[in-house]
Design a protein around this motif. Structure first.
Motif, PDB file in Angstrom:
ATOM      1  N   ALA A  34      17.497  -3.837  -5.102  1.00 48.03           N
ATOM      2  CA  ALA A  34      16.722  -4.983  -5.593  1.00 48.03           C
ATOM      3  C   ALA A  34      15.242  -4.699  -5.413  1.00 48.03           C
ATOM      4  O   ALA A  34      14.833  -4.028  -4.471  1.00 48.03           O
ATOM      5  CB  ALA A  34      17.105  -6.256  -4.836  1.00 48.03           C
ATOM      6  N   PRO A  54       8.125  -5.557 -12.024  1.00 46.58           N
ATOM      7  CA  PRO A  54       8.782  -5.450 -10.724  1.00 46.58           C
ATOM      8  C   PRO A  54       8.112  -4.429  -9.812  1.00 46.58           C
ATOM      9  O   PRO A  54       7.611  -3.410 -10.277  1.00 46.58           O
ATOM     10  CB  PRO A  54      10.192  -4.992 -11.098  1.00 46.58           C
ATOM     11  CG  PRO A  54      10.026  -4.212 -12.358  1.00 46.58           C
ATOM     12  CD  PRO A  54       8.782  -4.714 -13.045  1.00 46.58           C
ATOM     13  N   TYR A  55       8.128  -4.719  -8.518  1.00 49.48           N
ATOM     14  CA  TYR A  55       7.496  -3.831  -7.534  1.00 49.48           C
ATOM     15  C   TYR A  55       8.390  -3.644  -6.309  1.00 49.48           C
ATOM     16  O   TYR A  55       9.039  -4.579  -5.858  1.00 49.48           O
ATOM     17  CB  TYR A  55       6.168  -4.423  -7.073  1.00 49.48           C
ATOM     18  CG  TYR A  55       5.165  -4.588  -8.193  1.00 49.48           C
ATOM     19  CD1 TYR A  55       4.422  -3.505  -8.638  1.00 49.48           C
ATOM     20  CD2 TYR A  55       4.990  -5.815  -8.818  1.00 49.48           C
ATOM     21  CE1 TYR A  55       3.509  -3.649  -9.682  1.00 49.48           C
ATOM     22  CE2 TYR A  55       4.087  -5.971  -9.869  1.00 49.48           C
ATOM     23  CZ  TYR A  55       3.354  -4.886 -10.290  1.00 49.48           C
ATOM     24  OH  TYR A  55       2.463  -5.018 -11.327  1.00 49.48           O
ATOM     25  N   GLY A  56       8.365  -2.431  -5.784  1.00 47.59           N
ATOM     26  CA  GLY A  56       8.950  -2.165  -4.479  1.00 47.59           C
ATOM     27  C   GLY A  56      10.459  -2.276  -4.428  1.00 47.59           C
ATOM     28  O   GLY A  56      11.153  -2.291  -5.443  1.00 47.59           O
ATOM     29  N   SER A  57      10.951  -2.345  -3.224  1.00 46.78           N
ATOM     30  CA  SER A  57      12.383  -2.401  -3.013  1.00 46.78           C
ATOM     31  C   SER A  57      12.673  -3.248  -1.782  1.00 46.78           C
ATOM     32  O   SER A  57      11.989  -3.140  -0.772  1.00 46.78           O
ATOM     33  CB  SER A  57      12.937  -0.992  -2.827  1.00 46.78           C
ATOM     34  OG  SER A  57      14.297  -1.054  -2.482  1.00 46.78           O
ATOM     35  N   ALA A  58      13.694  -4.093  -1.883  1.00 48.28           N
ATOM     36  CA  ALA A  58      13.992  -5.006  -0.777  1.00 48.28           C
ATOM     37  C   ALA A  58      15.257  -4.624  -0.031  1.00 48.28           C
ATOM     38  O   ALA A  58      15.524  -5.155   1.039  1.00 48.28           O
ATOM     39  CB  ALA A  58      14.129  -6.436  -1.307  1.00 48.28           C
ATOM     40  N   ASP A  62       4.008  -3.887  -0.439  1.00 45.07           N
ATOM     41  CA  ASP A  62       3.676  -3.480  -1.807  1.00 45.07           C
ATOM     42  C   ASP A  62       2.426  -4.249  -2.222  1.00 45.07           C
ATOM     43  O   ASP A  62       2.372  -5.467  -2.115  1.00 45.07           O
ATOM     44  CB  ASP A  62       4.839  -3.795  -2.758  1.00 45.07           C
ATOM     45  CG  ASP A  62       6.016  -2.880  -2.516  1.00 45.07           C
ATOM     46  OD1 ASP A  62       5.862  -1.668  -2.738  1.00 45.07           O
ATOM     47  OD2 ASP A  62       7.071  -3.350  -2.092  1.00 45.07           O
ATOM     48  N   SER A  85       4.379   1.638  -6.013  1.00 45.67           N
ATOM     49  CA  SER A  85       5.288   0.765  -5.292  1.00 45.67           C
ATOM     50  C   SER A  85       6.682   1.368  -5.297  1.00 45.67           C
ATOM     51  O   SER A  85       7.475   1.157  -4.398  1.00 45.67           O
ATOM     52  CB  SER A  85       5.320  -0.613  -5.922  1.00 45.67           C
ATOM     53  OG  SER A  85       6.006  -0.576  -7.149  1.00 45.67           O
ATOM     54  N   ASP A  86       6.957   2.125  -6.307  1.00 44.97           N
ATOM     55  CA  ASP A  86       8.263   2.744  -6.397  1.00 44.97           C
ATOM     56  C   ASP A  86       8.411   3.916  -5.436  1.00 44.97           C
ATOM     57  O   ASP A  86       9.506   4.348  -5.153  1.00 44.97           O
ATOM     58  CB  ASP A  86       8.506   3.187  -7.836  1.00 44.97           C
ATOM     59  CG  ASP A  86       8.526   1.996  -8.755  1.00 44.97           C
ATOM     60  OD1 ASP A  86       8.379   2.195  -9.951  1.00 44.97           O
ATOM     61  OD2 ASP A  86       8.691   0.874  -8.264  1.00 44.97           O
ATOM     62  N   LEU A  87       7.304   4.383  -4.975  1.00 44.50           N
ATOM     63  CA  LEU A  87       7.358   5.464  -3.998  1.00 44.50           C
ATOM     64  C   LEU A  87       7.628   4.955  -2.598  1.00 44.50           C
ATOM     65  O   LEU A  87       7.756   5.725  -1.667  1.00 44.50           O
ATOM     66  CB  LEU A  87       6.032   6.229  -3.995  1.00 44.50           C
ATOM     67  CG  LEU A  87       5.920   7.319  -5.039  1.00 44.50           C
ATOM     68  CD1 LEU A  87       4.500   7.819  -5.114  1.00 44.50           C
ATOM     69  CD2 LEU A  87       6.874   8.464  -4.726  1.00 44.50           C
ATOM     70  N   ARG A  88       7.654   3.664  -2.492  1.00 43.55           N
ATOM     71  CA  ARG A  88       7.868   3.036  -1.207  1.00 43.55           C
ATOM     72  C   ARG A  88       8.984   3.686  -0.417  1.00 43.55           C
ATOM     73  O   ARG A  88       8.850   4.006   0.747  1.00 43.55           O
ATOM     74  CB  ARG A  88       8.209   1.578  -1.433  1.00 43.55           C
ATOM     75  CG  ARG A  88       8.069   0.713  -0.215  1.00 43.55           C
ATOM     76  CD  ARG A  88       8.772  -0.581  -0.460  1.00 43.55           C
ATOM     77  NE  ARG A  88      10.198  -0.373  -0.659  1.00 43.55           N
ATOM     78  CZ  ARG A  88      11.017   0.134   0.232  1.00 43.55           C
ATOM     79  NH1 ARG A  88      10.555   0.508   1.391  1.00 43.55           N
ATOM     80  NH2 ARG A  88      12.304   0.276  -0.013  1.00 43.55           N
TER      81      ARG A  88
END
Lengths: 531, 531
Positions: free
Chosen positions: B139, A134-138, B246, A64-67
């Motif tokens: 975020a 936590p997952y991803g980025s908004a 995600d 998810s961090d690679l998003r």
């Protein structure tokens, strides 16, 4: 965000659909570049995969961090990427899928392993230690629009930052100068770095930031080139455990490129217009009238910077072209900013970019809209007025609001051939209403600006400009493609829809000479422009 | 154009922008098509992989975009990580540095190279095409706290999501069930997935989301195990060009673990208390009194879930321990949520986690604070009261506000040995003030809850509980470590600091039997507890 804001549709402000903007980016790329990007993206992902084999698995990067890695790739390609990352030695699978909003989906598997999500644990004393995964980025941390030198040792960087980051945390910004030749000297850091938030608390997902960085001594003084980097730190904004600093290049000066005399020379222009972003279905004829009127008013030592957020469609471009060819107009395509949800087409960012980009190119800068017409009473010239105000860094001037639909019966049958300022002759004289003002500044003394005034400048400001300069505002006419005249009157005063109007032919009387000026300057090529 | 729109503040919360135009492409595709695409893409990837050695690598993943990758690494290790990413062969350097906010820094270099930032371009017609380069992340998209089964085919996931994402975009959520044995059957997707935002428009960087996912038929019906994944899509929230999904595991059911009878059996407890997160320097003596009082009141078929957001320090833990050992108290350590900036220690997330975690373990759930004491008037028992309200899913009850500093002269010299409810005997009787109420629910009918009431449930609610149940509120006493008695009075009525008080010994009269109950149940071990 503590306060939710609801936005009202601006009356007559055009039927622009903000949501249409995301289509644009993809279309721009050539096929060749796209293919290359796709291929290289895959290369990178594979390289990362390889890297992961070496790293201990608990240091592995979450899918998810690679998003965001993927998001950058997806932005520049038309294919959709689905990333599936299988674990090396855990039972958890985490996937990030990125779909451009207007295309179909294909799937590309990836290899790096995510860590297992952390699990709740029961301590010896029976306490259940809860974990939060936590997952991803908004939202991005920072989005750059421009970075400009403001002198021998100072710079301004204009961009957007995450609004809750600025509202609830204290992100910090710092600049670093890295000389071109590594043998020259070490990199240096700015000694004074502060941020200005010029948008009055507006903003949505993003808000506008002007970073001002000043170094203790001249940078690139030998003109041997170098780069400016911005370091933007979250200070724990999205995650209190982490102070994340993104460092990225914002300005690159090639050897020999810097002209320090710029900052002390007489500017190229006397008057420069910085426009807010144009959007929606603008009337080519209204824009034709506006530019001819103002080139005549401001004269040969003037320049107009127009920002296109989607409003400069083919027909509008046609009426600007003759003036672009004569060097009066620069068109900045800022449609790409629509990707980032800020206030009103990110207009505060756009005007601040204009301020700093052209800071040393004009003695005075004007900020007003394309449905507004500057007016100087008889016996004044633009030079005489501005000379009388030269002791002020900023002055504001008042509005004459004009009806967008009341016309003269005398024009019956001919009004569609008349210009807007010629046929719209009824002025709103309702009292007790606070009306917006517009303003001009001497940009060398200004650090950031707004839409109705600057609040960040050195020097004085004055509001006492009555009798010297004002502006006529034809609200609701610019995004109107059909004939504005709706009611034909032959009176000098009228109460219409509970608003008192008086006949005011000030602008009508100027129309003839503006038409003549246009014909003389660019010829008859725009004579058949449509509303 | 460019005129600032007037914005009104919205009252209340939960309202959202109407950007329904974004539809997740991913959801639309059938599994078969996806699989085909996956395989094709995999083939392409492998073919291309061999060519990678030859290709130039000037397009690579931005280092700043790797920020989150790195942040995860930092999160799961105790050392500080500074990551420096050097370019392979480009002239641009982009770096992300992550410093945990409270430790020193060491450096771990990574290798992937960032791309050059995109540059502005001048088109043939002279238009300047501006680019906007985004960096980093401010975020997370979603943060999970818990995921719970709500029946044979339905689940609830409780977490935080980016607030501006929910305010200005319409992120979507969907669940996927993946059976443990791949031979069993394919994964299935939830047919009804909706989100509840239970926190009344509060929230800061993050806001609380309860995702409810329902499948068209029972999942894991054969009890062979499987996993629940949540797919959280941004719908273009942070970047209108991208719909980022995600996908991550939220629940894992091992083979044989599922007990479907749970959902229809009589619950283990009659009464379960869900506390809001405790924080600050709580008084061990006050907590001691509160827990003894309520265990006595609710009886043997009750349970108390206490959430520690930093308030359960060593001395407070001491007074809870005897009750934990007897099985009356479960302590949930939720300190980790402090990383994520939401409303008031993320209390809306915590109570919703408690609701769903214990939904099938109690007939009734109570939500109130540790400075509040439930009171049943004479001739009522907790059973008789709740039996009379069993037709309601929810009821609320009124507050009796008590002074936190007015005591009786009669207690002079002895008040430091008396309990809070014993010595604080003056009740605030100011009229015309709307006072908070507290509430209880039958959790099997409730989908999400709040702090003062639930707004998402099936069935009826009643406020008519006068004469049956109420609560005494000793506001300002719980985080007070010194003696609360400040003013000693010997009157039955008084106006103090413009507030009328009357003597009310209702709770004082119960103190003796609570003390006796405590001694009988856990012995004298807490006799020397300090304020």
């Amino acid at each position: 965000m503590g306060k939710e804001r609801s936005e009202k549709e601006k009356v007559g402000g055009g039927e622009h659909n903000k949501r249409n903007m995301f289509v644009s980016c993809v279309v721009m790329n050539s096929c060749a570049a796209e293919l290359k990007l796709v291929l290289t993206a895959l290369l990178v992902l594979c390289s990362i995969a390889t890297l992961f084999q070496i790293l201990p698995s608990r240091f592995a990067i979450s899918a998810s961090d690679l998003r965001f890695c993927i998001s950058r790739i997806t932005t520049t390609t038309t294919t959709t990427t689905t990333t599936t990352i299988s674990p090396l030695n855990s039972t958890t699978t985490t996937t990030t899928t990125i779909a451009p909003l207007n295309s179909t989906t294909t799937t590309i598997p990836l290899t790096p392993s995510p860590p297992s999500a952390q699990k709740d644990q029961v301590a010896d004393n029976g306490v259940i230690k809860r974990v939060f995964n936590p997952y991803g980025s908004a939202a991005y941390n920072f989005i750059t629009m421009g970075a400009y030198r403001g002198g021998h040792n100072t710079f301004a960087i204009i961009g957007l930052a995450s609004k809750p980051l600025l509202l609830y945390s204290t992100p910090t910004y710092q600049c670093e100068w890295v000389p071109e030749s590594s043998s020259a000297s070490n990199s240096t850091f700015s000694t004074v770095s502060y941020r200005i938030l010029p948008d009055w608390g507006y903003g949505r997902v993003y808000t506008v930031v002007v970073v001002n960085c000043t170094f203790s001594e001249a940078v690139n003084g030998e003109n041997s080139g170098g780069k400016l980097f911005l370091e933007a730190s979250t200070s724990g904004g999205g995650d209190k455990n982490l102070n994340i600093t993104d460092r990225f290049e914002v300005l690159n000066e090639s050897p020999g490129d810097l002209n320090m005399s710029l900052f002390s020379s007489k500017p190229k222009y006397d008057y420069l217009y910085c426009g807010s972003p144009l959007y929606g279905g603008l009337s080519p004829q209204r824009v034709r009238e506006w530019i001819a009127y103002h080139v005549r008013l401001f004269g040969e030592r003037s320049h107009f910077v127009i920002h296109d957020a989607g409003g400069v469609h083919e027909e509008v471009l046609e009426v600007l072209k003759p003036w672009m060819e004569l060097g009066y107009v620069t068109l900045q395509d800022v449609k790409e900013q629509e990707r980032f949800d800020g206030y009103y087409h990110n207009q505060f960012m756009v005007v601040n970019d204009c301020l700093h980009r052209y800071k040393f190119m004009a003695k005075w800068m004007f900020f007003f809209d394309v449905d507004e017409y500057i007016y100087l009473p008889p016996k004044n010239t633009i030079k005489s007025v501005l000379d009388s105000l030269s002791g002020y860094t900023q002055f504001t001037f008042e509005q004459m609001p004009m009806s967008s639909k009341l016309c003269l019966s005398a024009d019956y049958g001919r009004y569609y051939r008349k210009w807007g300022i010629e046929k719209l002759v009824y002025r709103d004289v309702k009292r007790g209403i606070r009306r917006d003002r517009k303003y001009a500044i001497q940009p060398r003394n200004v650090f950031a600006t707004g839409v109705h005034m600057s609040q960040n400048f050195a020097g004085k400001t004055t509001y006492k400009t009555e009798g010297k300069i004002k502006y006529f505002h034809y609200h609701g006419t610019i995004a109107q493609r059909r004939e504005p005249c709706r009611n034909l009157l032959n009176v000098t005063e009228i109460n219409f829809e509970n608003v008192p109007y008086v006949l005011d032919t000030t602008m009508r009387d100027l129309a003839w000479s503006v038409k003549k000026f246009e014909l003389k300057t660019i010829g008859p090529k725009l004579q058949n422009t449509r509303q």
